[in-house]
Design a protein around this motif. Structure first.
Motif, PDB file in Angstrom:
ATOM      1  N   LEU A 203      23.241  -5.540  -2.745  1.00 54.82           N
ATOM      2  CA  LEU A 203      23.652  -5.044  -1.439  1.00 54.82           C
ATOM      3  C   LEU A 203      24.395  -6.050  -0.524  1.00 54.82           C
ATOM      4  CD1 LEU A 203      20.962  -2.575  -0.884  1.00 54.82           C
ATOM      5  CD2 LEU A 203      23.223  -2.108  -2.077  1.00 54.82           C
ATOM      6  N   VAL A 204      25.523  -5.916  -0.350  1.00 55.57           N
ATOM      7  CA  VAL A 204      26.477  -7.203   0.458  1.00 55.57           C
ATOM      8  C   VAL A 204      26.946  -6.618   1.805  1.00 55.57           C
ATOM      9  CG1 VAL A 204      26.434  -8.619  -1.482  1.00 55.57           C
ATOM     10  CG2 VAL A 204      28.258  -7.165  -0.772  1.00 55.57           C
ATOM     11  N   PRO A 205      27.180  -7.176   2.722  1.00 56.26           N
ATOM     12  CA  PRO A 205      27.841  -6.898   3.881  1.00 56.26           C
ATOM     13  C   PRO A 205      29.163  -6.062   3.636  1.00 56.26           C
ATOM     14  CG  PRO A 205      27.090  -8.994   4.278  1.00 56.26           C
ATOM     15  CD  PRO A 205      27.160  -8.961   2.774  1.00 56.26           C
ATOM     16  N   PHE A 206      29.502  -5.060   4.354  1.00 56.44           N
ATOM     17  CA  PHE A 206      30.850  -4.583   4.468  1.00 56.44           C
ATOM     18  C   PHE A 206      31.619  -5.207   4.990  1.00 56.44           C
ATOM     19  CE2 PHE A 206      33.745  -1.494   6.055  1.00 56.44           C
ATOM     20  CZ  PHE A 206      33.991  -0.776   4.899  1.00 56.44           C
ATOM     21  N   ASP A 207      33.045  -5.065   4.439  1.00 58.81           N
ATOM     22  CA  ASP A 207      34.258  -5.645   5.172  1.00 58.81           C
ATOM     23  C   ASP A 207      35.427  -4.968   4.955  1.00 58.81           C
ATOM     24  OD1 ASP A 207      36.114  -6.832   2.669  1.00 58.81           O
ATOM     25  OD2 ASP A 207      34.143  -6.760   2.181  1.00 58.81           O
ATOM     26  N   VAL A 208      35.909  -4.628   6.081  1.00 60.52           N
ATOM     27  CA  VAL A 208      37.045  -3.725   6.324  1.00 60.52           C
ATOM     28  C   VAL A 208      38.167  -3.447   5.268  1.00 60.52           C
ATOM     29  CG1 VAL A 208      38.792  -2.903   7.994  1.00 60.52           C
ATOM     30  CG2 VAL A 208      36.364  -3.148   8.799  1.00 60.52           C
ATOM     31  N   PRO A 209      38.672  -5.109   5.208  1.00 55.65           N
ATOM     32  CA  PRO A 209      39.943  -5.058   4.378  1.00 55.65           C
ATOM     33  C   PRO A 209      39.656  -4.475   2.795  1.00 55.65           C
ATOM     34  CG  PRO A 209      39.679  -7.373   5.571  1.00 55.65           C
ATOM     35  CD  PRO A 209      38.345  -6.360   5.809  1.00 55.65           C
ATOM     36  N   ARG A 210      38.407  -5.023   2.316  1.00 53.37           N
ATOM     37  CA  ARG A 210      38.139  -4.481   1.206  1.00 53.37           C
ATOM     38  C   ARG A 210      38.071  -2.948   1.049  1.00 53.37           C
ATOM     39  NH1 ARG A 210      36.207  -7.648  -2.970  1.00 53.37           N
ATOM     40  NH2 ARG A 210      35.444  -9.090  -1.368  1.00 53.37           N
ATOM     41  N   GLY A 211      37.395  -2.437   2.010  1.00 54.81           N
ATOM     42  CA  GLY A 211      37.014  -1.133   2.372  1.00 54.81           C
ATOM     43  C   GLY A 211      38.493  -0.254   2.345  1.00 54.81           C
ATOM     44  N   ARG A 212      39.224  -0.833   3.118  1.00 56.77           N
ATOM     45  CA  ARG A 212      40.802  -0.144   3.218  1.00 56.77           C
ATOM     46  C   ARG A 212      41.661  -0.229   1.825  1.00 56.77           C
ATOM     47  NH1 ARG A 212      42.305  -2.016   7.566  1.00 56.77           N
ATOM     48  NH2 ARG A 212      42.211  -0.156   8.766  1.00 56.77           N
ATOM     49  N   ARG A 213      41.369  -1.334   0.956  1.00 62.37           N
ATOM     50  CA  ARG A 213      42.103  -1.408   0.028  1.00 62.37           C
ATOM     51  C   ARG A 213      41.386  -0.506  -1.200  1.00 62.37           C
ATOM     52  NH1 ARG A 213      41.218  -6.856   0.685  1.00 62.37           N
ATOM     53  NH2 ARG A 213      39.610  -7.203  -0.666  1.00 62.37           N
ATOM     54  N   LYS A 214      40.065  -0.222  -1.011  1.00 61.77           N
ATOM     55  CA  LYS A 214      39.325   0.986  -1.953  1.00 61.77           C
ATOM     56  C   LYS A 214      39.709   2.309  -1.491  1.00 61.77           C
ATOM     57  CE  LYS A 214      35.079   3.357  -2.567  1.00 61.77           C
ATOM     58  NZ  LYS A 214      34.159   3.893  -1.623  1.00 61.77           N
ATOM     59  N   LEU A 215      39.890   2.784  -0.133  1.00 65.10           N
ATOM     60  CA  LEU A 215      40.231   3.960   0.250  1.00 65.10           C
ATOM     61  C   LEU A 215      41.650   4.354   0.046  1.00 65.10           C
ATOM     62  CD1 LEU A 215      38.061   4.173   3.195  1.00 65.10           C
ATOM     63  CD2 LEU A 215      37.654   5.507   1.134  1.00 65.10           C
ATOM     64  N   VAL A 216      42.332   3.351   0.106  1.00 65.36           N
ATOM     65  CA  VAL A 216      43.861   3.461   0.010  1.00 65.36           C
ATOM     66  C   VAL A 216      44.373   3.895  -1.599  1.00 65.36           C
ATOM     67  CG1 VAL A 216      46.379   2.095  -0.532  1.00 65.36           C
ATOM     68  CG2 VAL A 216      44.885   1.908   1.819  1.00 65.36           C
ATOM     69  N   ARG A 217      43.437   3.165  -2.774  1.00 62.16           N
ATOM     70  CA  ARG A 217      43.630   3.797  -4.013  1.00 62.16           C
ATOM     71  C   ARG A 217      43.271   5.130  -4.401  1.00 62.16           C
ATOM     72  NH1 ARG A 217      40.094   0.725  -8.452  1.00 62.16           N
ATOM     73  NH2 ARG A 217      40.004   2.720  -9.386  1.00 62.16           N
ATOM     74  N   TYR A 218      42.392   5.743  -3.393  1.00 65.44           N
ATOM     75  CA  TYR A 218      42.064   6.952  -3.672  1.00 65.44           C
ATOM     76  C   TYR A 218      42.873   8.028  -2.832  1.00 65.44           C
ATOM     77  CZ  TYR A 218      38.354   5.401  -6.839  1.00 65.44           C
ATOM     78  OH  TYR A 218      37.638   4.934  -7.851  1.00 65.44           O
ATOM     79  N   LEU A 219      42.858   7.539  -1.477  1.00 64.52           N
ATOM     80  CA  LEU A 219      43.517   8.508  -0.431  1.00 64.52           C
ATOM     81  C   LEU A 219      45.119   8.236  -0.291  1.00 64.52           C
ATOM     82  CD1 LEU A 219      40.448   8.414   1.677  1.00 64.52           C
ATOM     83  CD2 LEU A 219      40.999  10.309  -0.167  1.00 64.52           C
ATOM     84  N   GLY A 220      45.668   7.189  -0.640  1.00 66.77           N
ATOM     85  CA  GLY A 220      46.989   6.953  -0.170  1.00 66.77           C
ATOM     86  C   GLY A 220      47.153   5.988   0.856  1.00 66.77           C
ATOM     87  N   ALA A 221      48.012   5.306   1.191  1.00 64.61           N
ATOM     88  CA  ALA A 221      48.472   4.475   2.012  1.00 64.61           C
ATOM     89  C   ALA A 221      48.544   4.865   3.583  1.00 64.61           C
ATOM     90  CB  ALA A 221      49.709   3.728   1.946  1.00 64.61           C
TER      91      ALA A 221
END
Length: 145
Positions: A84-102
Motif C-alpha cells: 500500500l503506497v501513497p495515492f498520487d493524482v496524476p496516476r489516478g487521473r491516468r487510470k480513470l481516463v482509460r476507463y471513463l474517457g478524457a
C-alpha cells in the motif's frame, strides 16, 4: 502444445477488469493501471481489500478476455506481495481516463472525488503489485467451423 505469445503491455493497456484474490480466499473485480512493471489498484480504509492486504500482502491477479464470437482467449496471471503506497493524482487521473474517457465533466461524481479529495482525509492509497511471477497465455482459437 505451446500457446502463441502476445504483447502483454498492449493487452494490459486496455480498459479491462482484473480480479484480485487475497487470503480468505476473497476475489473481487478491480479497475487497474499497468505502469512501470506494476499493477496499480485504488483502495483505502473503506474497502476490505485494504485490510486484507495489510494483514497478508500475498495476492494473485488475473486479467483475461474470452470472446466466443471471435475465438479470442488471452490471459495474464500475476502473483506477488502487494504494498500500500501513497495515492498520487496524476496516476489516478491516468487510470480513470482509460476507463471513463478524457472528459472529466462526464464522470460520475464519486470518481471525481478520488482525484480532488485529500487522500489524507479519505485515506485513499494505491495497492501496488510488482509481480513475482507473471504468466501470459494466448489460448485463442478459430471460431469458424
Amino acid at each position: 502444445m505451446t500457446s502463441p505469445a502476445f504483447d502483454v503491455d498492449s493487452f494490459l493497456s486496455q480498459p479491462l477488469t482484473a480480479r484480485i484474490a487475497t487470503h480468505g480466499p476473497t476475489v473481487r473485480p478491480v479497475w487497474f493501471l499497468w505502469e512501470d512493471g506494476a499493477f496499480w489498484v485504488l483502495t483505502g480504509p473503506w474497502a476490505r481489500l485494504f485490510d486484507h492486504v495489510r494483514s497478508n500482502p500475498r495476492v494473485a491477479l488475473v486479467v483475461d478476455v474470452c470472446d466466443i464470437a471471435t475465438g479470442l482467449v488471452q490471459q495474464v496471471i500475476a502473483r506477488g506481495d502487494a504494498e500500500l503506497v501513497p495515492f498520487d493524482v496524476p496516476r489516478g487521473r491516468r487510470k480513470l481516463v482509460r476507463y471513463l474517457g478524457a472528459d472529466e465533466s462526464r464522470w460520475d461524481e464519486r470518481f471525481v472525488h478520488y482525484l480532488h479529495d485529500s487522500p489524507s482525509d479519505r485515506g485513499t492509497v494505491w495497492l501496488r503489485l510488482v509481480p513475482d511471477s507473471l504468466t501470459a497465455q494466448d489460448l485463442s482459437y478459430s471460431s469458424t467451423a
